[in-house]
Design a protein around this motif. Structure first.
Motif, short mmCIF file in Angstrom:
data_model
loop_
_atom_site.label_atom_id
_atom_site.label_comp_id
_atom_site.label_asym_id
_atom_site.label_seq_id
_atom_site.Cartn_x
_atom_site.Cartn_y
_atom_site.Cartn_z
N LEU A 1 0.83 -1.21 0.00
CA LEU A 1 0.00 0.00 0.00
C LEU A 1 0.87 1.26 0.00
CD1 LEU A 1 -3.00 0.60 -0.05
CD2 LEU A 1 -2.96 0.73 2.43
N SER A 2 1.97 1.21 0.70
CA SER A 2 2.92 2.32 0.70
C SER A 2 3.51 2.53 -0.69
CB SER A 2 4.03 2.06 1.71
OG SER A 2 5.00 3.08 1.68
N ASP A 3 3.83 1.43 -1.37
CA ASP A 3 4.32 1.52 -2.75
C ASP A 3 3.27 2.13 -3.67
OD1 ASP A 3 6.73 0.38 -2.02
OD2 ASP A 3 6.22 -1.64 -2.76
N VAL A 4 2.02 1.76 -3.46
CA VAL A 4 0.93 2.32 -4.27
C VAL A 4 0.85 3.83 -4.04
CG1 VAL A 4 -1.57 2.37 -4.64
CG2 VAL A 4 -0.39 0.18 -4.40
N TYR A 5 0.93 4.23 -2.77
CA TYR A 5 0.90 5.66 -2.45
C TYR A 5 2.06 6.40 -3.14
CZ TYR A 5 1.20 10.01 0.13
OH TYR A 5 1.28 11.34 0.44
N GLU A 6 3.24 5.81 -3.08
CA GLU A 6 4.40 6.42 -3.75
C GLU A 6 4.18 6.50 -5.25
OE1 GLU A 6 7.96 4.34 -2.58
OE2 GLU A 6 7.62 4.78 -0.46
N GLY A 7 3.52 5.49 -5.83
CA GLY A 7 3.21 5.50 -7.25
C GLY A 7 2.25 6.62 -7.60
N LEU B 1 -3.83 3.69 -9.93
CA LEU B 1 -3.17 3.67 -8.62
C LEU B 1 -4.04 4.33 -7.55
CD1 LEU B 1 0.51 4.39 -9.68
CD2 LEU B 1 -0.40 2.26 -8.75
N LYS B 2 -4.73 5.39 -7.90
CA LYS B 2 -5.64 6.02 -6.94
C LYS B 2 -6.74 5.05 -6.53
CE LYS B 2 -5.23 10.96 -7.91
NZ LYS B 2 -5.94 12.16 -8.43
N ASP B 3 -7.29 4.33 -7.52
CA ASP B 3 -8.31 3.32 -7.21
C ASP B 3 -7.75 2.23 -6.30
OD1 ASP B 3 -10.17 4.70 -8.71
OD2 ASP B 3 -10.05 3.34 -10.45
N LEU B 4 -6.54 1.76 -6.61
CA LEU B 4 -5.89 0.74 -5.77
C LEU B 4 -5.68 1.26 -4.35
CD1 LEU B 4 -3.11 -0.81 -8.05
CD2 LEU B 4 -5.09 -1.99 -7.09
N LEU B 5 -5.24 2.50 -4.25
CA LEU B 5 -5.00 3.09 -2.94
C LEU B 5 -6.30 3.20 -2.14
CD1 LEU B 5 -2.90 4.36 -1.06
CD2 LEU B 5 -3.37 6.56 -2.16
N GLU B 6 -7.34 3.68 -2.79
CA GLU B 6 -8.62 3.81 -2.12
C GLU B 6 -9.14 2.46 -1.65
OE1 GLU B 6 -13.18 5.21 -3.18
OE2 GLU B 6 -11.51 6.11 -4.30
#
Length: 127
Positions: A77-83, A103-108
């Motif tokens: 999840l941290s990697d997704v946020y960085e992405g 990536l925003k969808d994945l993060l959400e």
């Protein structure tokens, strides 16, 4: 003392000749060092692009299970946020907006999953 002066002068002449010989090599070495630095920076940039693009194009099979290993899930999840941050800053890339959206969808979804898991862990189990 004249003999000593001659020795010192000869030594100085040889040092000047050596310096004159080394200068072109030094300049070439500096150019090569700068090129190596530029290549390393380019490789680092490409690796970041690939990492973040792969993350955006990944499948659900690539997502660690929060039940099995919540630390791995939080790292993901941290990697997704960085992405997300990466593509927010680099909108000039072709398809950056698509990757950012994914990536925003994945993060959400990931944050929602964390909230569900933490709620589940905090809620006492009924027996």
């Amino acid at each position: 003392t004249d003999n000593m002066m001659d020795i010192l002068q000869t030594f100085e002449d040889k040092l000047e000749a050596l310096d004159h010989t080394i200068q072109p090599i030094l300049r070439k070495t500096q150019v090569l060092t700068q090129r190596q630095h530029n290549i390393n920076n380019t490789i680092d940039s490409v690796e970041k692009i690939i990492k973040n693009a792969d993350l955006a194009n990944g499948t659900t099979a690539d997502v660690p299970s929060i039940d099995a290993d919540y630390k791995a899930y939080l790292d993901w999840l941290s990697d997704v946020y960085e992405g997300v941050q990466y593509f927010k800053e680099r909108t000039r890339f072709r398809k950056a907006d698509q990757a950012l959206h994914k990536l925003k969808d994945l993060l959400e979804d990931g944050v929602k999953e964390c909230m569900r898991e933490f709620s589940r862990r905090l809620t006492p189990e009924r027996e």
